[in-house]
Motif scaffolding. Structure first.
Motif, PDB file in Angstrom:
ATOM      1  N   GLY A   1       3.311  65.980  74.854  1.00 45.81           N
ATOM      2  CA  GLY A   1       3.591  66.154  73.437  1.00 45.81           C
ATOM      3  C   GLY A   1       3.819  67.582  73.008  1.00 45.81           C
ATOM      4  N   GLY A   2       3.403  68.554  73.813  1.00 45.92           N
ATOM      5  CA  GLY A   2       3.592  69.949  73.448  1.00 45.92           C
ATOM      6  C   GLY A   2       4.990  70.474  73.698  1.00 45.92           C
ATOM      7  N   LEU A   3       5.825  69.689  74.355  1.00 46.67           N
ATOM      8  CA  LEU A   3       7.196  70.111  74.638  1.00 46.67           C
ATOM      9  C   LEU A   3       8.090  69.871  73.426  1.00 46.67           C
ATOM     10  CD1 LEU A   3       7.694  68.586  78.213  1.00 46.67           C
ATOM     11  CD2 LEU A   3       7.091  70.949  77.642  1.00 46.67           C
ATOM     12  N   GLY A   4       9.099  70.713  73.278  1.00 48.51           N
ATOM     13  CA  GLY A   4      10.100  70.494  72.247  1.00 48.51           C
ATOM     14  C   GLY A   4      11.071  69.404  72.668  1.00 48.51           C
ATOM     15  N   ALA A   5      11.932  68.999  71.751  1.00 50.50           N
ATOM     16  CA  ALA A   5      12.862  67.902  72.016  1.00 50.50           C
ATOM     17  C   ALA A   5      13.779  68.212  73.197  1.00 50.50           C
ATOM     18  CB  ALA A   5      13.687  67.607  70.770  1.00 50.50           C
ATOM     19  N   ALA A   6      14.289  69.451  73.270  1.00 52.32           N
ATOM     20  CA  ALA A   6      15.200  69.818  74.354  1.00 52.32           C
ATOM     21  C   ALA A   6      14.492  69.777  75.702  1.00 52.32           C
ATOM     22  CB  ALA A   6      15.783  71.207  74.100  1.00 52.32           C
ATOM     23  N   ALA A   7      13.240  70.256  75.739  1.00 51.90           N
ATOM     24  CA  ALA A   7      12.480  70.259  76.986  1.00 51.90           C
ATOM     25  C   ALA A   7      12.151  68.836  77.430  1.00 51.90           C
ATOM     26  CB  ALA A   7      11.201  71.072  76.819  1.00 51.90           C
TER      27      ALA A   7
ATOM     28  N   ALA B   1      15.812  65.488  84.550  1.00 54.48           N
ATOM     29  CA  ALA B   1      15.384  65.924  85.879  1.00 54.48           C
ATOM     30  C   ALA B   1      14.825  64.753  86.681  1.00 54.48           C
ATOM     31  CB  ALA B   1      14.336  67.031  85.754  1.00 54.48           C
ATOM     32  N   PHE B   2      14.083  63.892  86.013  1.00 53.96           N
ATOM     33  CA  PHE B   2      13.520  62.726  86.699  1.00 53.96           C
ATOM     34  C   PHE B   2      14.625  61.768  87.135  1.00 53.96           C
ATOM     35  CE2 PHE B   2      11.049  58.564  86.296  1.00 53.96           C
ATOM     36  CZ  PHE B   2      10.488  58.681  87.567  1.00 53.96           C
ATOM     37  N   ARG B   3      15.601  61.580  86.279  1.00 53.64           N
ATOM     38  CA  ARG B   3      16.697  60.670  86.617  1.00 53.64           C
ATOM     39  C   ARG B   3      17.513  61.207  87.791  1.00 53.64           C
ATOM     40  NH1 ARG B   3      19.003  60.739  82.145  1.00 53.64           N
ATOM     41  NH2 ARG B   3      18.278  58.763  81.261  1.00 53.64           N
TER      42      ARG B   3
END
Length: 212
Positions: free
Chosen positions: A45-51, A58-60
């Protein structure tokens, strides 16, 4: 539990979502798994939308493991994977269902695997006893669990009922209360199944009349 997770991940070469409730645990697991050579994407939850978008991408495309807090259990479609590992278990079973729903959704054409890790004599062990053995939660269609729990108690949520049991100090008293809660879940599942069957009979009858 980290050793059990590592042992599990060594048994297959597919992508896996690993959920934990705490960022501190996520960071710990990230270090452990990176040291084992895994390519990791992290999401919290601490990440921004872009991150967050970058982590999913990256996972995909490349990462083998998607490490996520509860933030990853909401609103993301990750059905290109099919394995969910619950490193720790929230007391609210609907949050567990949300996690599984990231991969078990429209577009998923493979069998979904769910792995739950817990230690003996913990509240997580009690939780699995109730949800898996009593009402076979992991065989339910997404959305059915909420309907079953709605038949359990009108005054308290399942999470509150479980907390009341865990707060009991005497082991025998706790086991008795857990059995009582388990029996209540079995009755709630039976009531839900009865209502579901009746509804299917009614809808089936309507369909037959419409085609007559």
């Amino acid at each position: 539990k980290a050793d059990r997770l590592r042992a599990f991940l060594r048994t297959f070469d597919e992508k896996a979502l690993v959920f934990t409730q705490y960022v501190r645990t996520l960071r710990y697991l990230e270090g452990v798994l990176r040291s084992d050579g895994y390519r990791i994407a992290t999401y919290h939850g601490g990440l921004g939308a872009a991150a967050k978008d970058a982590a999913v991408r990256a996972f995909r495309e490349d990462a083998q493991v998607f490490l996520s807090t509860e933030a990853g259990g909401e609103g993301r479609n990750l059905q290109f994977a099919r394995t969910v590992v619950n490193y720790d278990l929230p007391w609210n079973p609907l949050r567990i269902e949300q996690r599984i729903g990231r991969v078990h959704r429209l577009g998923q054409d493979r069998e979904v695997h769910v792995v739950n890790l817990w230690a003996e004599d913990t509240i997580e062990a009690y939780l699995m006893e109730l949800l898996d053995r009593k009402i076979h939660m992991f065989e339910l269609v997404v959305g059915e669990l909420d309907l079953i729990l709605g038949h359990l108690d009108e005054r308290q949520s399942f999470e509150e009922l479980l907390l009341d049991v865990w707060a009991l100090r005497e082991a025998e008293e706790r086991r008795a209360a857990m059995r009582k809660l388990g029996d209540g879940l079995v009755r709630a599942r039976a009531q839900y199944d009865w209502v579901k069957e009746r509804n299917e009979d009614v809808l089936g009858g309507v369909g037959e009349e419409a085609t007559a």
